[in-house]
Design a protein around this motif. Structure first.
Motif, mmCIF file in Angstrom:
data_model
loop_
_atom_site.group_PDB
_atom_site.id
_atom_site.type_symbol
_atom_site.label_atom_id
_atom_site.label_comp_id
_atom_site.label_asym_id
_atom_site.label_seq_id
_atom_site.Cartn_x
_atom_site.Cartn_y
_atom_site.Cartn_z
ATOM 1 N N ALA A 93 111.306 7.468 124.355
ATOM 2 C CA ALA A 93 110.882 7.862 125.711
ATOM 3 C C ALA A 93 111.654 9.084 126.199
ATOM 4 O O ALA A 93 111.121 9.892 126.957
ATOM 5 N N LEU A 95 112.483 11.708 124.500
ATOM 6 C CA LEU A 95 111.838 12.919 123.980
ATOM 7 C C LEU A 95 110.425 13.079 124.535
ATOM 8 O O LEU A 95 109.984 14.189 124.811
ATOM 9 N N LEU A 96 109.733 11.944 124.691
ATOM 10 C CA LEU A 96 108.354 12.028 125.175
ATOM 11 C C LEU A 96 108.284 12.485 126.629
ATOM 12 O O LEU A 96 107.255 12.968 127.075
ATOM 13 N N THR A 97 109.364 12.301 127.366
ATOM 14 C CA THR A 97 109.346 12.703 128.772
ATOM 15 C C THR A 97 110.101 14.025 128.977
ATOM 16 O O THR A 97 110.699 14.249 130.015
ATOM 17 N N ILE A 100 107.985 18.862 125.709
ATOM 18 C CA ILE A 100 107.930 19.235 124.293
ATOM 19 C C ILE A 100 106.542 18.984 123.729
ATOM 20 O O ILE A 100 105.988 19.823 123.033
ATOM 21 N N GLY A 101 105.978 17.856 124.007
ATOM 22 C CA GLY A 101 104.668 17.534 123.422
ATOM 23 C C GLY A 101 104.851 16.561 122.274
ATOM 24 O O GLY A 101 105.814 16.640 121.516
ATOM 25 N N ARG A 102 103.880 15.658 122.165
ATOM 26 C CA ARG A 102 104.008 14.558 121.209
ATOM 27 C C ARG A 102 104.001 15.028 119.764
ATOM 28 O O ARG A 102 104.787 14.558 118.947
ATOM 29 N N ARG A 258 97.095 14.324 114.833
ATOM 30 C CA ARG A 258 96.090 13.591 115.612
ATOM 31 C C ARG A 258 96.648 12.249 116.106
ATOM 32 O O ARG A 258 96.467 11.880 117.263
ATOM 33 N N ARG A 261 99.227 12.601 118.896
ATOM 34 C CA ARG A 261 98.652 12.897 120.210
ATOM 35 C C ARG A 261 97.984 11.678 120.843
ATOM 36 O O ARG A 261 97.981 11.535 122.066
ATOM 37 N N GLY A 262 97.424 10.809 119.998
ATOM 38 C CA GLY A 262 96.649 9.710 120.554
ATOM 39 C C GLY A 262 97.359 8.373 120.588
ATOM 40 O O GLY A 262 96.854 7.414 121.133
ATOM 41 N N LYS A 263 98.557 8.324 120.051
ATOM 42 C CA LYS A 263 99.206 7.024 119.871
ATOM 43 C C LYS A 263 99.898 6.534 121.148
ATOM 44 O O LYS A 263 100.407 7.326 121.924
ATOM 45 N N ASP A 264 99.915 5.227 121.293
ATOM 46 C CA ASP A 264 100.741 4.613 122.338
ATOM 47 C C ASP A 264 102.138 4.454 121.775
ATOM 48 O O ASP A 264 102.345 3.722 120.813
ATOM 49 N N PHE A 265 103.087 5.130 122.394
ATOM 50 C CA PHE A 265 104.429 5.118 121.836
ATOM 51 C C PHE A 265 105.310 4.020 122.428
ATOM 52 O O PHE A 265 106.475 4.231 122.694
ATOM 53 N N VAL A 266 104.735 2.886 122.669
ATOM 54 C CA VAL A 266 105.555 1.742 123.056
ATOM 55 C C VAL A 266 105.337 0.714 121.962
ATOM 56 O O VAL A 266 104.195 0.398 121.633
#
Lengths: 272, 322
Positions: A93, A95-97, A100-102, A258, A261-266
């Motif tokens: 979280a 890095l995701l916040t 930068i971009g996923r 791909r 960009r589309g994944k749920d990172f939890v």
């Protein structure tokens, strides 16, 4: 006074240097570090125990598979764990916040893996090569300078090792992104595709990335199953190997982008 | 894995009163479990508290806001931008998750410096800012120690420092006071208030009512994945339908006032307190608050003081839950 988003290269380097730090400090590092000595160790044993000439054959046919196998294990244990561990430890979280971009986070982690595994993979290959050739006429550390044939063999080994790190690093980073039990899935892939199919003499060998790397390492390489037999084996052309590996790498990269960009990172959500 | 939702462009808020967060029919399911359903909300600038019991959907909303998960349907924007497809919004947004996660192998200053660099600061600037913000969060004494050895309170302060280090305009904090002692809670409240006083906006979630009541100027109440109410405390009270209500009154003639009120059917009980005090319980808040001033005026009774004991966020919350 917040700043704008980072340029692509700078963000990749930042995430990569961080990932390389994470990899180099992980608990797996010591165990996997010992594996790096295996090629040189086996070469030393063969030289001391086996008849003269055996070590040359080992260098020609066995060393590449061994070195690729070891860098593959390093890519598997580090690469598959990089993103997955960060998800499960909930540190992703951070890095995701950031701006930068996923997909840059995923590719930055992949580059970090390369920054760590590539140099030590090349050192391991060089050490194995040196253990085979040191002191032999035309070999390393002899009175005679290294012969062109020997230098060419070393360069080929290093190129194939580097290519294997780039390929398997991308593959296992993708596994880490996709599978929860990424290390186990990676081990299964390694055993089935590279261990089993890669050893078979027939066309199934074409499903094994290892088969293509072995072809690149030695044009005389057929398969591990037929190495010491008269059996006719399915051969892969070097040019075909390059095309297939590059195409597969591109596909892996595109799928990684791909999915990132589309994944749920939890990692998981407890039922409420 | 849910399909990414198409990016819809919104105007980046330029007016100070524009909402900092907008959600439209936002929903998220985890298989058969509803995490969030049909959430439409505009979060205004200032400090907004997101209140709800465990499992209300607060963390799901925070994760959707920060782009960690995708919506099953609907859209969400922060400062006019989509958090998944426009990550540049995180130049202006700081986030502190509820998870007790830190880079345990790194010293706090190195970690916060790294995160500042990810937000675009140069190495030197980032290091200076990290030291400043850690100091502001009460971590000056431990900033060069590895995070792995920190107590829960120190870990929380470090995470808040990481959220603040790039000087965001909007701060998202998921359960920021969990695990903190009273001094730590006070410090966090001070940090939030000074951040808001400097023009920043805050959305923080909590299941502790008095925390929200103490800090928030605006409240959103959630339960079972739904938004029950949103607004200032007064606005939420107005939105509520009629409910049982007790009013304490001090006036020149409480007995005459009580007698006149009792003639109306909604009065449940009256208790007198000395010569000028009475506590009047009614089954209808609306009827009581409308009739009392009218009767006092017509009877010539002078009202000194009116108060509503228990009319705090907790009571409101309990009513909404019902």
């Amino acid at each position: 006074m917040s700043r704008g988003p980072l340029p692509l290269f700078k963000s990749l380097v930042l995430v990569a240097s961080f990932a390389a730090h994470e990899v180099s400090w992980s608990r797996k590092t010591v165990f996997l570090g010992l594996l790096l000595l295996v090629p040189a160790g086996i070469a030393t044993i063969i030289r001391s125990e086996a008849p003269p000439g055996e070590v040359g054959e080992f260098l020609e046919f066995g060393m590449t598979s061994l070195v690729i196998g070891i860098v593959q294990l390093m890519c598997l244990f580090h690469g598959a764990g990089l993103i997955r561990d960060a998800m499960e430890e909930r540190t992703l979280a951070f890095l995701l916040t950031r701006p930068i971009g996923r997909s840059r986070v995923a590719f930055g982690m992949y580059l970090g893996l390369l920054m760590y595994v590539l140099p030590i993979g090349l050192i391991s290959a060089t050490a194995g090569f040196a253990a085979c050739r040191a002191g032999l006429p035309g070999g390393m550390f002899s009175d005679v300078a290294m012969s062109p044939a020997s230098a060419e063999a070393l360069m080929r080994l290093l190129q194939v090792t580097g290519a294997a790190v780039v390929f398997y690093g991308a593959l296992y980073t993708l596994f880490g992104l996709v599978f929860k039990a990424s290390t186990i899935v990676g081990l299964l892939f390694l055993m089935i595709f590279d261990g089993l199919l890669g050893s078979l003499p027939g066309p199934p060998r074409m499903l094994s990335p290892m088969g293509y790397f072995e072809t690149l390492a030695s044009p005389y390489y057929q398969s591990r199953a037929t190495m010491y037999s008269e059996m006719e084996a399915h051969t892969i052309e070097s040019s075909t190997a390059v095309i297939v590996l590059v195409a597969a790498l591109l596909v892996i990269m595109l799928v990684t982008r791909r999915i990132a960009r589309g994944k749920d990172f939890v990692a998981f959500q407890k039922a409420q | 894995m849910s399909e990414p939702v198409a990016v819809e462009e919104l105007e980046v808020p330029t007016n100070k009163s524009d909402p900092v967060i907008q959600a439209r029919e936002l929903a998220r399911w985890y298989g058969q479990v509803v995490g969030l359903t049909d959430l439409t909300v505009d979060v205004p600038p200032g400090i907004t508290g997101l209140l709800g019991p465990n499992g209300a959907g607060k963390s799901t909303f925070m994760r959707l806001l920060t782009g960690q998960i995708h919506p099953s349907s609907g859209s969400v924007w922060m400062l006019g931008r989509n958090p998944v497809f426009q990550p540049e919004v995180f130049c202006e947004v700081g986030f502190c998750s509820e998870d007790d996660a830190l880079y345990d192998d790194m010293p706090a200053r190195d970690m916060v410096t790294f995160l500042a660099r990810c937000a675009g600061f140069g190495a030197h600037d980032a290091r200076e800012r990290a030291a400043l913000v850690l100091d502001r969060c009460g971590m000056a004494h431990a900033m060069d120690r590895r995070c792995g050895g920190f107590s829960k309170g120190m870990r929380q302060r470090t995470r808040i420092a990481a959220a603040l280090v790039h000087d965001p305009k909007l701060l998202l904090l998921d359960e920021p006071m969990t695990g903190l002692d009273p001094v730590g809670r006070r410090d966090v409240v001070d940090i939030l208030e000074s951040f808001a006083a400097g023009g920043g906006s805050v959305l923080f979630s909590s299941h502790i009512l008095h925390e929200v009541e103490a800090v928030a100027t605006h409240v959103a109440i959630m339960n079972k994945g739904m938004l029950l109410a949103e607004g200032t405390l007064g606005q939420i009270q107005e939105e509520l339908e009629d409910y049982a209500f007790t009013l304490e009154v001090r006036c020149s003639d409480p007995r005459a006032l009580a007698k006149a009120l009792v003639e109306h059917g909604h009065i449940v009980s009256v208790a007198f307190d000395g010569e000028d005090g009475a506590s009047i319980a009614s089954s209808s808040s609306r009827a009581l608050t409308e009739e009392l001033p009218r009767l006092a005026l017509s009877l010539g009774i002078e009202v000194f003081e009116l108060s509503c004991p228990g009319e705090d966020l907790e009571t409101l919350f309990a009513r909404l839950m019902r």
